[in-house]
Design an enzyme around this catalytic site. Structure first.
Site, mmCIF file in Angstrom:
data_model
loop_
_atom_site.group_PDB
_atom_site.id
_atom_site.type_symbol
_atom_site.label_atom_id
_atom_site.label_comp_id
_atom_site.label_asym_id
_atom_site.label_seq_id
_atom_site.Cartn_x
_atom_site.Cartn_y
_atom_site.Cartn_z
ATOM 1 N N ARG A 33 0.732 -1.064 0.019
ATOM 2 C CA ARG A 33 -0.162 0.086 -0.052
ATOM 3 C C ARG A 33 0.839 1.151 0.084
ATOM 4 N NH1 ARG A 33 -5.013 0.241 1.558
ATOM 5 N NH2 ARG A 33 -4.812 1.879 2.904
ATOM 6 N N CYS A 37 -14.035 5.080 9.300
ATOM 7 C CA CYS A 37 -14.970 4.985 8.448
ATOM 8 C C CYS A 37 -15.976 4.000 9.243
ATOM 9 C CB CYS A 37 -14.667 4.713 6.937
ATOM 10 S SG CYS A 37 -13.706 3.325 7.083
#
Length: 460
Positions: free
Chosen positions: A138, A232
């Site tokens: 990532r 989130c």
């Protein structure tokens, strides 16, 4: 949409009469958004001339909704870093952080780069931006996002929060922790594994990890600085709960009261076990109250402590390397009129430009990129880096070939095609309507394509 039974039961208990509206919202298509980069163009100017149907995102001045029928991610402007495709609710984090030019800013859990590039746009290339991602794969994606968006003043790290905290105690003015979470707010999002991977135990597991990350962020924040915590997820254990427990451990912090952005709702201290009443100053973003997914965000202020500096980079070069640097400076003059201020650094055969704020001693840290990659030194020549094309405006290049996004010529370039071009011999920045996409090299009336093969459009 079938939701986990335990999740539904908890949300029914928390939301009461609001639950049917919440449940209906999760069955609707997700909102689409893009965020314009002020490093390339003023957001309002782009909105006025954009080839897309754009509607402002109320909580982020750089953000715009676009309809599901349009595809701005498949447009030359996207490849030129004019905007970043970002879920609209996620834009609230960068807006609340409100990074300023000249600050030292850390995005601690940064991949894939949406919030980092939002911070970069607010900083306008001034100050230091450190973007960290603990997962190596990532971190590569993060570095690619930084490159495409033309960010000049960023160091991209692949480190643990613990190692960074040892290196940068009380160093940063602003830290963003968009923490790993159970992802409940993304249940509606396309191709997202959050729902299938969710279990009733996951919020507790994530909350423990969030605590560790926040404690290290607290170590790195300078006195008077601000820490933005976001998730989130809807889970109170990870939102008001994590925040309340952090405040118990860190009396030097308080929840900062900031004006409530339009459409955002106050948090609920009563939903967390021993919830700190000041967590009411945090924000929740609900899919039944705005066009976006579920998010939680809070701005924390560090009331005590100092501000430390970090060791400055010290470079020693051999005679041969010094000669290479002098030769490189002459070769750069054949590409650009003037580079931004900074220090040229040679790493093996690669040449980098480090703005003053990026000239830190990062020995021992895993660094993916640092400043602007200028190019690769080869025998008697400098091959310019793709990153250099993105980092500078067209007026800074000696030669620019401006193609059109409307007539297909820019798309042909992105597919790797060569084309006739009556221009000066040599390296040329290739742009779409004034937004630089990459390099070409003109010879014999032909523009040879040097857009990176791994980025070329295939089947588009």
């Amino acid at each position: 949409m079938a939701l986990p039974a335990a999740f539904e039961q908890r949300m029914q208990r928390l939301l009461g009469e609001e639950y049917p509206a919440f449940r209906d919202a999760l069955a609707r298509p997700q909102a689409r958004g893009l965020r314009v980069s002020p490093l390339k163009i003023a957001p309002e100017q782009f909105a006025a001339q954009a080839p897309f149907t754009l509607t402002p995102v109320p909580w982020a001045p750089e953000g715009f909704f676009y309809p599901d029928t349009e595809r701005p991610g498949r447009h030359p402007y996207y490849e030129a870093g004019v905007y970043y495709i970002q879920e609209p609710s996620a834009m609230a984090v960068g807006a609340l952080a409100d990074a300023k030019p000249g600050e030292r800013v850390l995005d601690l859990c940064a991949a894939p780069g949406g919030k980092t590039t939002h911070l970069a746009g607010r900083m306008h290339g001034e100050g230091l931006l450190v973007a960290n991602e603990i997962h190596a794969g990532r971190a590569v994606i993060l570095a690619q996002s930084i490159e495409r968006m033309g960010v000049q003043n960023c160091i991209v790290c692949n480190e643990t929060p613990e190692r960074l905290a040892r290196r940068f105690p009380e160093f940063f003015d602003c830290i963003v922790v968009d923490a790993p979470c159970s992802g409940e707010g993304m249940f509606r999002k396309d191709d997202n594994p959050a729902q299938s991977e969710w279990t009733p135990e996951l919020p507790s597991f994530c909350a423990a990890r969030q605590a560790e990350i926040l404690d290290r962020a607290a170590d790195m924040l300078a006195g008077g600085g601000r820490l933005i915590y976001s998730t989130c997820t809807f889970a109170p254990e990870e939102d008001e709960g994590t925040l309340s427990r952090f405040l118990e451990r860190h009396s030097e912090f308080s929840v900062q009261q900031v004006p409530t952005p339009e459409k955002l709702s106050p948090a609920h201290p009563e939903w967390a076990k021993n919830g700190n009443p000041d967590t009411r100053y945090a924000f929740r973003l609900w899919p039944h109250k705005l066009d976006g997914e579920g998010h939680f965000a809070a701005v924390l202020h560090k009331n005590t402590g100092g501000r430390c500096d970090a060791p400055v980079l010290q470079e020693t070069y051999s005679k041969k390397e010094r000669e290479q640097l002098q030769t490189a400076e002459q070769m750069i003059a054949d590409l650009v009129k003037q580079l931004p201020e900074g220090r040229l650094v040679l790493r093996k055969d690669k040449l980098w430009l480090l703005p003053e704020a990026c000239q830190l001693d990062v020995t021992g840290l895993k660094i993916k990129r640092m400043g602007i990659e200028i190019g690769t030194l080869k025998k008697n020549r400098l091959e310019p880096a793709h990153a250099l094309a993105h980092a500078l405006a067209p007026e800074h290049f000696l030669q620019v070939c401006n193609l059109s996004a409307a007539d297909g010529s820019a798309e042909a370039y992105l597919r790797g095609e060569t084309f006739p071009y009556d221009g000066q011999k040599g390296w040329t920045a290739v742009a779409a309507d004034g937004f630089v996409m990459g390099w070409g090299k003109c010879a014999g009336g032909i523009m040879k394509n040097h857009y990176p093969k791994g980025l070329r459009w295939v089947g588009k």
